[in-house]
Design an enzyme around this catalytic site. Sequence first.
Site, PDB file in Angstrom:
ATOM      1  N   LYS A  35      62.925  52.740  43.140  1.00 46.35           N
ATOM      2  CA  LYS A  35      62.660  53.725  44.350  1.00 46.35           C
ATOM      3  C   LYS A  35      63.401  54.918  44.165  1.00 46.35           C
ATOM      4  CE  LYS A  35      60.239  50.291  47.058  1.00 46.35           C
ATOM      5  NZ  LYS A  35      60.348  49.464  48.413  1.00 46.35           N
ATOM      6  N   ARG A  47      62.316  41.753  44.638  1.00 43.55           N
ATOM      7  CA  ARG A  47      61.129  42.163  44.150  1.00 43.55           C
ATOM      8  C   ARG A  47      61.190  43.408  42.980  1.00 43.55           C
ATOM      9  NH1 ARG A  47      57.729  46.273  45.189  1.00 43.55           N
ATOM     10  NH2 ARG A  47      55.292  45.941  45.300  1.00 43.55           N
TER      11      ARG A  47
HETATM   12  C1  7PJ Z   1      57.867  46.823  48.936  1.00 42.86           C
HETATM   13  C2  7PJ Z   1      56.715  45.944  49.130  1.00 42.86           C
HETATM   14  C3  7PJ Z   1      59.155  46.430  49.412  1.00 42.86           C
HETATM   15  C4  7PJ Z   1      57.937  44.531  50.253  1.00 42.86           C
HETATM   16  C5  7PJ Z   1      56.070  47.676  48.063  1.00 42.86           C
HETATM   17  C6  7PJ Z   1      57.189  50.120  45.568  1.00 42.86           C
HETATM   18  C7  7PJ Z   1      56.202  50.379  47.039  1.00 42.86           C
HETATM   19  N1  7PJ Z   1      56.776  44.796  49.531  1.00 42.86           N
HETATM   20  N2  7PJ Z   1      55.881  46.728  48.464  1.00 42.86           N
HETATM   21  N3  7PJ Z   1      59.090  45.064  50.004  1.00 42.86           N
HETATM   22  N4  7PJ Z   1      57.470  48.021  48.390  1.00 42.86           N
HETATM   23  N5  7PJ Z   1      57.912  42.973  50.761  1.00 42.86           N
HETATM   24  O1  7PJ Z   1      57.115  49.123  45.109  1.00 42.86           O
HETATM   25  O2  7PJ Z   1      57.843  51.234  45.578  1.00 42.86           O
HETATM   26  O3  7PJ Z   1      60.234  47.068  49.517  1.00 42.86           O
HETATM   27  S1  7PJ Z   1      55.193  49.025  47.482  1.00 42.86           S
END
Ligand code: 7PJ
Length: 286
Positions: free
Chosen positions: A225, A259
């Site tokens: 990010k 993640r």
């Molecule tokens: C996240 C997500 C996060 C959770 C995305 C990206 C944007 N789900 N989905 N937490 N970010 N739970 O991957 O940069 O931070 S989409």
Amino acid sequence: MAVTKLEYKGKVLDLTQPKIMGIVNVTPDSFYEGSRFTTVDSALQHAKDMVLAGASIVDVGGESTRPGSEPVSEEEELGRVVPVVQAIAENTDAWISVDTSSPAVMRASLEAGASMINDVRALRRPGAMEVAAEYGCPVCIQHMLGDDPKTMQKNTVYDDLLGEISSFLYERIHNCINAGIKRENIVIDPGFGFGKNLEQNYRLLGQLDRLRSFALPLLVGMSRKSMIGDLLKVNTENRLAGTIAANLFAVEKGADILRVHDVREMAEALKVYMYAIKYSKQKIKK
Ligand code: 7PJ
């Protein structure tokens, strides 16, 4: 009581050790090209590779929530996500989470074999909490400032960042439980990058341990990010080392699920880190 595992349909995810969630984006416009898959076969192959590399959960998303992104129609999202969820469910034993805010996509994905809902809007769309309660599946509820990725980065003002994120999560947990979602099925996420500037993201990371008081599993998503890229002044391709450092720090502060896009590298770094932690807790022998 602290929640230390997730369970759904006979599958158990032990969270006494941190686990990795690997990202599969079935979108043409997600911010990191390396995570975009536009065919069912390529998405399935990527999911299999991530499981072999150490992912316990595969997170399938069909709507980009990058800052400024346009929403996609429900039909489009269903068409992207459901066949991929089904293919992964038929060909692996992995936990599948579906990254969506749409109740229709949640329901269709659970029917197709998903085990978890991951909603960056924390089940705020009408009908979303009801689907989760009906299926009895784990859910990840995330903090976002406002509810629109198109505008969330415009004016990120907080009086008390950690306090406001905690209050938001507290209110959402309360609503979920009232809607019939079991407490032991709730995972929380402070939402790195979702309405937070650079300094706010690092304040959140630095004080992440404050969210331990919920005694619920804590998920963090920082992979590649802008909080990494803006600090290092590098493009999305060159954010892996920074991502790993941030995630290991998050583990130290209590994160249970990481993640990430790069499962093999994260799993290796985590293994080394956890091995050293194990020895740091033993008595020193002469
Ligand atoms: C996240 C997500 C996060 C959770 C995305 C990206 C944007 N789900 N989905 N937490 N970010 N739970 O991957 O940069 O931070 S989409």
